[in-house]
Design a protein around this motif. Sequence first.
Motif, PDB file in Angstrom:
ATOM      1  N   PRO A 181      44.117  53.994  41.160  1.00 15.55           N
ATOM      2  CA  PRO A 181      45.015  54.027  42.330  1.00 15.55           C
ATOM      3  C   PRO A 181      45.778  55.343  42.471  1.00 15.55           C
ATOM      4  N   VAL A 182      46.071  55.991  41.334  1.00 20.63           N
ATOM      5  CA  VAL A 182      46.814  57.258  41.396  1.00 20.63           C
ATOM      6  C   VAL A 182      45.995  58.317  42.125  1.00 20.63           C
ATOM      7  N   PHE A 183      44.732  58.479  41.717  1.00 15.07           N
ATOM      8  CA  PHE A 183      43.894  59.506  42.333  1.00 15.07           C
ATOM      9  C   PHE A 183      43.506  59.140  43.765  1.00 15.07           C
ATOM     10  N   GLN A 184      43.355  57.837  44.046  1.00 16.23           N
ATOM     11  CA  GLN A 184      43.071  57.435  45.420  1.00 16.23           C
ATOM     12  C   GLN A 184      44.237  57.783  46.335  1.00 16.23           C
ATOM     13  N   GLN A 185      45.453  57.491  45.867  1.00 19.48           N
ATOM     14  CA  GLN A 185      46.634  57.795  46.683  1.00 19.48           C
ATOM     15  C   GLN A 185      46.818  59.295  46.836  1.00 19.48           C
ATOM     16  N   PHE A 186      46.564  60.045  45.756  1.00 20.58           N
ATOM     17  CA  PHE A 186      46.707  61.496  45.797  1.00 20.58           C
ATOM     18  C   PHE A 186      45.725  62.099  46.804  1.00 20.58           C
ATOM     19  N   GLU A 203      64.883  53.592  37.036  1.00 23.39           N
ATOM     20  CA  GLU A 203      63.550  53.637  37.624  1.00 23.39           C
ATOM     21  C   GLU A 203      63.641  54.281  39.004  1.00 23.39           C
ATOM     22  N   VAL A 204      63.421  55.583  39.021  1.00 22.89           N
ATOM     23  CA  VAL A 204      63.609  56.376  40.232  1.00 22.89           C
ATOM     24  C   VAL A 204      62.444  57.332  40.385  1.00 22.89           C
ATOM     25  N   ALA A 205      61.974  57.471  41.622  1.00 25.58           N
ATOM     26  CA  ALA A 205      60.982  58.497  41.944  1.00 25.58           C
ATOM     27  C   ALA A 205      61.582  59.397  43.013  1.00 25.58           C
ATOM     28  N   LEU A 245      55.113  54.661  47.736  1.00 23.16           N
ATOM     29  CA  LEU A 245      55.807  54.108  46.579  1.00 23.16           C
ATOM     30  C   LEU A 245      55.433  52.651  46.339  1.00 23.16           C
ATOM     31  N   ARG A 246      55.244  51.896  47.421  1.00 25.28           N
ATOM     32  CA  ARG A 246      54.913  50.476  47.261  1.00 25.28           C
ATOM     33  C   ARG A 246      53.507  50.269  46.715  1.00 25.28           C
ATOM     34  N   ALA A 247      52.646  51.268  46.875  1.00 19.15           N
ATOM     35  CA  ALA A 247      51.247  51.102  46.471  1.00 19.15           C
ATOM     36  C   ALA A 247      51.034  51.317  44.981  1.00 19.15           C
ATOM     37  N   LEU A 248      52.058  51.842  44.263  1.00 21.76           N
ATOM     38  CA  LEU A 248      51.887  52.195  42.859  1.00 21.76           C
ATOM     39  C   LEU A 248      52.983  51.555  42.021  1.00 21.76           C
ATOM     40  N   ASN A 249      52.647  51.228  40.769  1.00 16.26           N
ATOM     41  CA  ASN A 249      53.663  50.723  39.855  1.00 16.26           C
ATOM     42  C   ASN A 249      54.417  51.900  39.242  1.00 16.26           C
ATOM     43  N   PRO A 250      55.522  51.655  38.516  1.00 17.76           N
ATOM     44  CA  PRO A 250      56.346  52.770  38.028  1.00 17.76           C
ATOM     45  C   PRO A 250      55.597  53.799  37.192  1.00 17.76           C
ATOM     46  N   SER A 251      54.729  53.378  36.275  1.00 14.91           N
ATOM     47  CA  SER A 251      54.015  54.358  35.455  1.00 14.91           C
ATOM     48  C   SER A 251      53.014  55.149  36.289  1.00 14.91           C
ATOM     49  N   GLN A 252      52.380  54.490  37.267  1.00 17.19           N
ATOM     50  CA  GLN A 252      51.480  55.213  38.158  1.00 17.19           C
ATOM     51  C   GLN A 252      52.252  56.210  39.014  1.00 17.19           C
ATOM     52  N   LEU A 253      53.459  55.834  39.408  1.00 16.70           N
ATOM     53  CA  LEU A 253      54.281  56.738  40.212  1.00 16.70           C
ATOM     54  C   LEU A 253      54.637  58.006  39.437  1.00 16.70           C
ATOM     55  N   ALA A 277      52.829  59.469  37.152  1.00 22.40           N
ATOM     56  CA  ALA A 277      51.649  60.332  37.135  1.00 22.40           C
ATOM     57  C   ALA A 277      51.402  60.941  38.516  1.00 22.40           C
ATOM     58  N   TYR A 278      51.543  60.130  39.555  1.00 23.54           N
ATOM     59  CA  TYR A 278      51.354  60.624  40.925  1.00 23.54           C
ATOM     60  C   TYR A 278      52.362  61.723  41.243  1.00 23.54           C
TER      61      TYR A 278
END
Length: 475
Positions: free
Chosen positions: A204-209, A310-312, A343-351, A353-354
């Motif tokens: 999901p990280v690379f798809q969103q990127f 938990e902040v991005a 932000l809604r498409a990824l969980n905190p750890s994925q965020l 990395a993204y």
Amino acid sequence: MKPLSAIDNIFLLMEQRQQPLHVGALCLFTPPPDAPPDFALQLAERLRQSAQAAAPFNRRLVSRAGFKFWDESGDFDLAQHFVHLALPKPGRVRELLAMVSRVHAAHLDRAYPLWRIYLIEGLDDGRIALYSKIHHALVDGVAGIRLLMKSMAPDAETSITMPAPWEVRTRRTRERRLPVPTPSLRGVNALRALAQQGLDGVTPVFQQFRQVRRDQRAGREDCIGSLQAPRSILNNNISGSRRFAAQSYETPRIKAIARRFDATVNDVVLAMCGGALRRYLGELNALPDAPLVAAVPVSTRRDDGDSGNEVAFALTHLGTHIACPEARLLAVKACMDYNKQVLRALNPSQLMAYEGLMFAPGVFNLLTGFSRTKTIVNVVISHVPGPRTETYWQGCKLDGVYPVSLLVNNIALNITLVSRHDFIDFGLIGCRKTLPSLQRLLDYLGESLDELEAGGAPVVPAVKAKARQASKAPA
């Protein structure tokens, strides 16, 4: 003794003479109606009776064999940490803000626990102030505000029984970060968390990127990259001097505008900042043609817990290239809506990395100076939740909580807000040498709010009249 974590060490290593890394807050209080003339002196004497400090206020830096540790000791010199001051006459808010500007620019002595609190009297309207600062290696800005609130109470009588601010114990947050985009500090944690999730976590990280990169190439104005901010005077190297400005605006005014545009309070605040910066830089003949870009911390919490941070960081332009206030607000709202969708498409750890992938070009440019016309961001704008009811400290009614954040090189302005029940308190900290007459931004924020009100359906007259008076009175 406890070894410092990697992030604590980084905060200490990043600190320079012109770049102290402590955060603070200025609180204004109205003493009780029957307060004697020497109320502040009596309050100071009562607070000096405290002989203990709870964590993190009792943590002192020590070195052993080249390594740094936190040493928790109950023996501390309160006179080093608690200071009672009086403003010079005439005791206006202007003198108060000038005093805070000076003391916030000074470094904390590493031979002692890294915090200090000032009780300030002498305001011409009879109020008193409490300014506190604490190093970011101990707590972040949000935790610092929470610490202050824990020494307060919802009624005057109970507040007198509350402990001194340095006696309040807090839980150490799981993750702390600077109030500026520093995704590289979290890269290792992100990779570790994604490795545990396997392919399902990485994909999901690379798809969103890839999707975001496609949107940027397509020219979507609501999709902002980390190498899109135009260089401006906000991105000069900072000096060690600071200018602090503070102001409160009534929440009903901002909420009414948000309802008209189907926006959030944060959208309206960002549009206000965009309008104020447009006029401020325009008067200095320093307004870039491209819109300024702000880094906006956004909570990614999925639960109701109060620990962790938990902040991005979301990137949004501030519409400084748009003359129409309503169009500026809609453009800012579109940017923030796009960010929320990601932000809604990824969980905190994925965020995490993204975020590292998205900020990589900007961080590379910041380190190498590859592009002289673009930078990572122009300004940081943070919004911190505050008390939702009337609040008292040592019998005094809380009138405002104004954050005093930190600056780093190439980001010479930080705007942080605290939302209370009826007001939003703005705290602006800037490099005094880089940004002349920073206090003008307070007037321009009020004018930007007036313009947004005038552009749509009228607000209830009684609220509007009261709000205009509040917006033009300092702090």
